[in-house]
Design an enzyme around this catalytic site. Structure first.
Site, PDB file in Angstrom:
ATOM      1  N   LEU A 103       0.821  -1.220   0.000  1.00  0.00           N
ATOM      2  CA  LEU A 103       0.000   0.000   0.000  1.00  0.00           C
ATOM      3  C   LEU A 103       0.851   1.264   0.000  1.00  0.00           C
ATOM      4  CD1 LEU A 103      -3.070  -0.790   2.290  1.00  0.00           C
ATOM      5  CD2 LEU A 103      -3.059  -0.331  -0.165  1.00  0.00           C
ATOM      6  N   CYS A 104       2.036   1.204   0.664  1.00  0.00           N
ATOM      7  CA  CYS A 104       2.853   2.413   0.723  1.00  0.00           C
ATOM      8  C   CYS A 104       3.376   2.789  -0.660  1.00  0.00           C
ATOM      9  CB  CYS A 104       3.986   2.274   1.739  1.00  0.00           C
ATOM     10  SG  CYS A 104       5.104   0.935   1.373  1.00  0.00           S
ATOM     11  N   THR A 105       3.641   1.769  -1.515  1.00  0.00           N
ATOM     12  CA  THR A 105       4.053   2.066  -2.887  1.00  0.00           C
ATOM     13  C   THR A 105       2.927   2.784  -3.616  1.00  0.00           C
ATOM     14  OG1 THR A 105       5.562   0.196  -3.031  1.00  0.00           O
ATOM     15  CG2 THR A 105       4.710   1.023  -5.099  1.00  0.00           C
ATOM     16  N   GLU A 109       2.582   6.349  -1.946  1.00  0.00           N
ATOM     17  CA  GLU A 109       3.679   7.308  -1.929  1.00  0.00           C
ATOM     18  C   GLU A 109       4.585   7.299  -3.153  1.00  0.00           C
ATOM     19  OE1 GLU A 109       5.466   6.425   1.847  1.00  0.00           O
ATOM     20  OE2 GLU A 109       3.506   6.759   2.779  1.00  0.00           O
TER      21      GLU A 109
END
Lengths: 499, 452
Positions: free
Chosen positions: B213-215, B218
């Site tokens: 999810l962070c990829t 962000e």
């Protein structure tokens, strides 16, 4: 949810990929001309589908095909394929592909000759009891988009060009900001560390197993934290630094092929190969044009997009150089220098590492094969069943030519047919120069037991394989079958024989 | 080829098949009993279930009907979509929106007289376990690992073991499983207790890679990242409480335009409407001819398994048509400790342990971790989580000791259905359990020995 009566838009109908469904045929010659199909068959429907009993088979198949896809134009000819082959060979020249199903050896030989002379692709399919075969025959089939499953990325880490080196240098791989450090793409890490390695090793890159291990340690030594994904990726991809520069054997063979000496009658594919040869010797410095795409990797968006642009720019420059060479080549052989499109050249450059040329021996040539190769098939446990089936499929046609029927048709004559088939098979073997090779008694008995029966799932399998090959041959994508596919319906261990 | 154009009498119609079934051979199964009436016997006796009426299912029904099987069932919960028409050849434009199972059954029965196909327009989990016991062979034409896993556990659940933990062959329910992806596919024969079951080699089907999810939030880098951002993050932000429906064209259009905006913001190229659909729906490319090849192999194996007229594949075939026509047969081995096809996980109970305590143990058991388990014994419901009426009926059992519920035998086999982790996903699972009561004489004997 859509309701009944909705008209399917062609694009929705084909959303998973444009494709053709090809019928598994029954004793017919089946021909493709772009989006239209013609069927040649004299026999009437006698078997499965009772709605059309007594109708010409070719006609029924046409109407079913049109029901499946109304965009298909299907025509039929009420004639036995053998008669058409004998009396009207020019009939076949209108087609792109001819698919011959259940055609006996003698007719197949003639049809192959007709198709070869007219540069038409022939696909032969046979379903016989629990065995069968699919064979492709065409002088030459050149593939640009071979789309292999696993292929090494074209990153040039072993030989980075100026712009890539410059970009790598612009990034501080020892950046103290932990977010930047763990989002530095592995391409940058590897270019920088490979340079560092080379500086310490007289300009050489890691090559021995020991050196490769030390290189990995060098990468790990630059990690700030054990959970830095980009460094894990760098370690996993570190072998890409040691890739042997230059061209693969398969592409080298294509470049060195006689057809790359082009003249006015050369095909566009070979003209591009000729240009490619010059590119490699000049601008390419021994390398092919760059593919220009990079895989996904842990990175800041900004770094990743910049890298994409650097790879794309280099690929475009290579492609432009190729375009000039293509134009020069076309001029030299007296053709319009703009007669090959940019788009075609671009696709060619992008796939230069994956080019494939498939050449097929004619069916006549197949009948006198290279003895040592065939001997090898007989003695190799993995291939011996396939080789036995191949000989026996030919032998049943021979026997049918002598006795006007296939072996094992009548229950009462099976016992006599077994030794008969064995004798005929032995003569096939000796004609092929295979003295001393012996066939499996079990398989001879099985072939007689089959009695030429057409078992639906076997026919469906063979039809499926033949359609798959036709799709690849017509779209010129992926790599078609290189030899004769022999189906083994006993334990399914099927093989491809190159004869 | 062999059949002269004959009158449409039954024997003439099936003459080719009869040659194989009426003549003895050397490369046949030990059980093969050739006879001119074998085809009729198979036709009237064999009950075959086809799971799935999609790309593979359509082919399978046609292939099996033309292989002499006459009593077929087909189960599929899906309705026909326009995008199915290019390869699911039993369906026509006017069928869009109707049940796949019902239309497929009707079409094959229209074309092949004498075959009877019963459609089941429902989820595979909606059927009672006993529904599956009526079939001699289950043929799977599915595109999901979860559904395969479920049917596999049901079929393996019928396998009984003798007192020495050896499988009793007569209780095995064979399966033939096919699957395709683009130019590749597999066909396998599963005979519980003899060959590996689906679960023994679950590693052949690695779970799908998910983007962190962070990829997505962000550092997006690819078009797919932008699409998944719109699908998994942005949709819920903008439409709180409104579930996303991949079959709603407006929803898909919204995802596409959001993905496009995000891609522009980050300078990423390649977001298209068709890619958006592909990523969101996780569309596996399907090719009609690959389906034809794999289904034909499955139907042939089902036919050989049942008739014994030849050997069968041992036990896993892979087809790859990307480069030539590559077929490989691999003989995988059973996992002796398989939770699904093994003799069952042994659970030792005090005679005082209640059903409710037993259900709690299943939740905590390190190998099982089944939550919200329903428990059955020899087809009787001991406790059912749903439907409500059954839950109420069986609720009083919760406080009764298992020893009493199982009629005070020293040991017994029970089945538990519930949610369990499989291949990184919570899915409904069926597990076979051997319950042994501590301190009860003869506790090495299983009650299944009596029924064998």
């Amino acid at each position: 949810m859509a309701t009944a009566g909705v008209v399917a838009e062609p694009k929705t109908k084909y959303d998973r990929q444009l494709r053709k469904r090809v019928f598994d045929g029954e004793s017919i010659v089946f021909i493709i001309l772009r989006k239209s199909f013609s069927f040649v068959n004299l026999r009437l429907v006698s078997n499965v589908d009772e709605g059309c009993l007594g109708q010409p088979r070719a006609k029924s198949i046409c109407s079913f095909l049109q029901e499946l896809n109304d965009a298909v134009k299907a025509k039929f000819v009420e004639e036995t394929p053998a008669t058409l082959i004998d009396t009207n060979p020019s009939f076949f020249s209108q087609f792109t592909v001819v698919i011959a199903t259940q055609l006996p050896e003698s007719s197949l030989l003639k049809l192959d000759d007709i198709c070869r002379k007219a540069d038409i692709v022939l696909v032969a399919a046979r379903s016989y009891g629990l065995t069968g075969l699919v064979r492709v025959s065409v002088k030459e089939h050149c593939v640009i988009e071979s789309k292999p499953d696993h292929f090494l990325d074209d990153l040039r880490l072993h030989n980075p060009w100026a712009e890539l080196k410059q970009f790598a240098k612009s990034i501080d791989i020892n950046d103290k900001d932990p977010v930047v450090h763990k989002h530095t793409p592995y391409i940058v890490i590897l270019v920088r560390l490979a340079e560092k390695w080379a500086d310490a090793h007289d300009g050489n890159l890691p090559s021995t197993r020991q050196e490769k291990r030390e290189f990995k340690d060098l990468i790990r030594a630059h990690m700030l934290n054990v959970d830095e994904e980009n460094y894990k990726e760098a370690v996993e991809s570190s072998y890409k630094v040691s890739v042997t520069p230059g061209i693969s054997d398969e592409v080298r063979q294509i470049i060195d092929d006689n057809s790359a000496e082009v003249n006015s009658s050369s095909s566009d594919f070979w003209i591009l190969v000729a240009a490619l040869k010059e590119f490699v010797a000049n601008e390419g410095n021994g390398e092919l044009p760059l593919e220009g795409t990079i895989p996904d990797m842990t990175s800041l968006t900004e770094y990743y997009v910049s890298l994409q642009k650097i790879y794309q720019a280099k690929a475009e420059a290579d492609c432009l150089a190729m375009e000039h060479r293509v134009k020069d080549t076309l001029k030299r052989i007296g053709r319009d220098p703009d007669s090959i499109s940019r788009a075609y050249i671009k696709t060619f450059c992008k796939n230069a590492r994956k080019l494939r040329v498939c050449r097929y021996r004619s069916i006549e040539e197949e009948f006198s094969p290279i003895v040592s190769e065939v001997q090898r098939y007989f003695t190799d446990e993995d291939y011996s069943y396939a080789m036995n089936f191949y000989i026996l499929l030919r032998a049943v046609d021979r026997l049918a030519a002598n006795y006007s029927r296939l072996p094992g048709i009548f229950d009462s004559e099976i016992d006599e047919d077994i030794p008969r088939l064995k004798t005929v098979a032995a003569s096939v073997l000796s004609e092929m120069g295979l003295i001393g090779a012996s066939l499996s008694e079990d398989l001879i008995t099985e072939m007689c037991r089959f009695g030429g029966a057409e078992i639906h799932p076997v026919a469906a399998f063979i039809g499926g394989v033949a359609s798959q090959e036709v799709i690849k041959l017509v779209t010129k994508q992926f790599v078609p079958l290189r030899g004769t596919f022999i189906f083994n319906g006993i334990d399914l261990k099927s093989q491809v024989l190159v004869l | 080829m062999a059949t002269p154009d004959a009158q449409p009498t039954e024997p003439a119609r099936w003459r080719d098949l009869d040659m194989l079934l009426s003549r003895p051979g050397n490369l046949v199964a030990a059980s093969f009993d050739p006879s001119p009436t074998l085809r009729d016997e198979i036709g009237s006796f064999a009950e075959v279930l086809v799971v799935g009426a999609g790309g593979l299912g359509c082919e399978l029904l046609k292939d099996l009907a033309l292989s002499g099987f006459k009593n077929l069932h087909v189960i599929d919960m899906d309705t026909i979509d326009v995008s199915n028409l290019n390869r699911q050849f039993l369906f026509r434009v006017q069928d869009v929106g109707k049940s796949k199972a019902q239309v497929a059954a009707k079409r094959v029965m229209e074309r092949v007289s004498g075959v009877n196909i019963k459609p089941h327009f429902c989820r595979i989990e909606d059927k009672e376990i006993e529904f599956y016991s009526q079939f001699h062979i289950i043929v799977l034409g599915l595109d999901s690992i979860e559904a395969r896993s479920y049917i596999n556990s049901v079929a393996c659940g019928f396998l009984e073991y003798d007192s020495n933990d050896n499988p009793i062959p007569e209780t095995a329910k064979p399966m033939v499983d096919g699957g395709t992806e683009g130019f590749k596919g597999h066909a396998r024969v599963i005979i519980p207790g003899t060959t590996p079951c689906f679960e023994c080699n679950i590693w052949l089907f690695p779970p799908q890679v998910k983007f962190p999810l962070c990829t997505l939030a962000e550092t997006p880098r690819t078009a797919a990242h932008c699409i998944e951002y719109a699908h998994l993050i942005k949709w819920d932000e903008v439409h709180p409480g409104k579930p996303f429906d991949a079959d709603d064209a407006e929803h898909m259009q919204w995802i596409y335009s959001e993905a496009l905006k995000r891609a522009e913001l980050f300078g990423i190229s390649g977001v298209t409407y068709s890619l958006t659909q592909g990523v969101v729906k996780n569309i596996i490319p399907a090719i009609a001819s690959t389906n034809a090849i794999i289904s034909a192999a499955c139907a042939l194996e089902a036919f050989k398994l049942f008739s014994g007229c030849s050997k069968t594949v041992s036990n896993y075939l892979t087809y790859n048509g990307l480069e030539g026509t590559h077929i490989k047969v691999t003989e995988f081995v059973r996992d002796k400790d398989c939770l699904v096809c093994g003799p069952g996980t042994l659970i030792e109970l005090d005679t005082s342990a209640t059903l409710s305590q037993f259900i709690k143990m299943l939740e905590e058991h390190p190998n099982l971790r089944i939550s919200k388990a329903s428990v059955t014994h020899e087809g009787n419901n001991l406790y059912m989580q749903s439907p409500e009426v059954l839950e109420q009926m069986t609720r009083p059992n919760l406080s009764v000791p298992m020893f009493e519920l199982l009629k005070e035998v020293p040991c017994a086999t029970v089945h538990a259905t519930g949610m369990a982790e499989n291949n990184g996903k919570k899915v409904s699972s069926l597990r076979k359990l051997r319950v042994a009561f501590k301190g009860v004489i003869g506790d090495s004997k299983m009650d299944t020995t009596e029924s064998s």
